[in-house]
Enzyme design. Structure first.
Site, PDB file in Angstrom:
ATOM      1  N   ASP A 271     -27.615-112.350  22.867  1.00 23.08           N
ATOM      2  CA  ASP A 271     -26.593-111.773  23.742  1.00 23.08           C
ATOM      3  C   ASP A 271     -27.191-111.256  25.050  1.00 23.08           C
ATOM      4  O   ASP A 271     -28.351-110.821  25.076  1.00 23.08           O
ATOM      5  CB  ASP A 271     -25.892-110.609  23.029  1.00 23.08           C
ATOM      6  CG  ASP A 271     -25.005-111.120  21.896  1.00 23.08           C
ATOM      7  OD1 ASP A 271     -24.734-112.343  21.868  1.00 23.08           O
ATOM      8  OD2 ASP A 271     -24.628-110.312  21.035  1.00 23.08           O
ATOM      9  N   ASN A 272     -26.376-111.263  26.086  1.00 20.54           N
ATOM     10  CA  ASN A 272     -26.751-110.689  27.391  1.00 20.54           C
ATOM     11  C   ASN A 272     -28.031-111.281  27.966  1.00 20.54           C
ATOM     12  O   ASN A 272     -28.763-110.614  28.688  1.00 20.54           O
ATOM     13  CB  ASN A 272     -26.888-109.162  27.286  1.00 20.54           C
ATOM     14  CG  ASN A 272     -25.602-108.535  26.808  1.00 20.54           C
ATOM     15  OD1 ASN A 272     -24.525-108.913  27.274  1.00 20.54           O
ATOM     16  ND2 ASN A 272     -25.693-107.627  25.867  1.00 20.54           N
ATOM     17  N   ARG A 273     -28.304-112.518  27.588  1.00 24.72           N
ATOM     18  CA  ARG A 273     -29.500-113.225  28.075  1.00 24.72           C
ATOM     19  C   ARG A 273     -30.806-112.542  27.675  1.00 24.72           C
ATOM     20  O   ARG A 273     -31.847-112.744  28.287  1.00 24.72           O
ATOM     21  CB  ARG A 273     -29.459-113.406  29.592  1.00 24.72           C
ATOM     22  CG  ARG A 273     -28.181-114.057  30.056  1.00 24.72           C
ATOM     23  CD  ARG A 273     -28.396-115.104  31.116  1.00 24.72           C
ATOM     24  NE  ARG A 273     -27.194-115.919  31.243  1.00 24.72           N
ATOM     25  CZ  ARG A 273     -26.428-115.980  32.328  1.00 24.72           C
ATOM     26  NH1 ARG A 273     -26.732-115.290  33.393  1.00 24.72           N
ATOM     27  NH2 ARG A 273     -25.375-116.766  32.338  1.00 24.72           N
ATOM     28  N   ILE A 274     -30.756-111.699  26.633  1.00 25.07           N
ATOM     29  CA  ILE A 274     -31.992-111.097  26.123  1.00 25.07           C
ATOM     30  C   ILE A 274     -32.503-112.037  25.035  1.00 25.07           C
ATOM     31  O   ILE A 274     -32.543-111.703  23.857  1.00 25.07           O
ATOM     32  CB  ILE A 274     -31.738-109.665  25.575  1.00 25.07           C
ATOM     33  CG1 ILE A 274     -30.982-108.827  26.608  1.00 25.07           C
ATOM     34  CG2 ILE A 274     -33.057-108.992  25.193  1.00 25.07           C
ATOM     35  CD1 ILE A 274     -31.766-108.533  27.873  1.00 25.07           C
TER      36      ILE A 274
END
Ligand code: FMN
Length: 196
Positions: A172-175
């Protein structure tokens, strides 16, 4: 750290198996990047046919652009992306040709149509008119009518021996998660994590 094992080849096998059960088409498709000796890169898709610690194997025409680049610079990179599992694998290393025996065995397992296609395609050269290719297919069908089709001498496989394999998992969230395996001087895989 995620659910990765310590052997990247085993890990690749697990992810590949997962992709084969979920991907709707061509889970074995991978981008192959090569470059000329003066550093001009090019990339295209090829199909993975076998893999082990000794190499990731694909087959192609030995007069193709990719083959010419590999003869100039026998280093390459592979990249898989499986949409169904949200995973990417990047692989780098030196490339050598597979043995003649191995290429013969694989060629023999191909369909008759694919064998004819290998003979008929002057891969990566200019085709002035599609009819010329259709005619070449017909010509080779007649030539080999009722016979076993041998492997063309200009068609074989390459094996990329990995010295770097990176596993990327979407989060998620490009993490995202990235695990890098690199072979050290003693040929032992060293693993580290990378910022996404
Ligand atoms: C999904 C997919 C799989 C492909 N598999 C192969 C392959 O295994 N071998 C091959 O020579 N070309 C394959 N191709 C065609 C190559 O992408 C490329 O067009 C061709 O090999 C010529 O590349 P080159 O001029 O860089 O040598 C495939 C193309 C796609 C889209």
């Amino acid at each position: 750290m995620s659910d990765l094992t310590i052997d990247p080849i085993v890990q690749f096998g697990d992810w590949f198996k997962d992709a084969k059960s979920k991907e709707t088409k061509n889970p074995e498709a991978m981008t192959l990047a090569t470059s000329t000796s003066d550093g001009r890169p090019s990339a295209r898709m090829v199909l993975l046919k076998e893999f082990s610690a000794d190499g990731f194997i694909f087959y192609t025409n030995l007069n193709s652009n990719k083959a010419l680049e590999l003869s100039e610079n026998p280093q390459a990179a592979l990249c898989f992306y499986w949409r169904s599992t949200s995973r990417q694998v990047r692989i780098e290393g030196p490339v050598i040709r597979v043995s003649e025996e191995r290429a013969d065995t694989y060629f023999a397992s191909r369909s008759r149509g694919s064998k004819i296609g290998a003979w008929a395609s002057d891969q990566s050269r200019t085709l002035v008119n599609r009819n010329l290719l259709d005619q070449r297919v017909k010509d080779y069908e007649s030539k080999f009518l009722g016979e076993e089709i041998p492997r063309p001498t200009f068609w074989s496989g390459y094996q990329l021996k990995p010295n770097l394999i990176e596993f990327w998992t979407e989060r998620d969230n490009r993490i995202h998660e990235r695990q890098l395996f690199k072979l050290d001087e003693s040929s032992v895989w060293q693993v580290s994590s990378l910022y996404p």
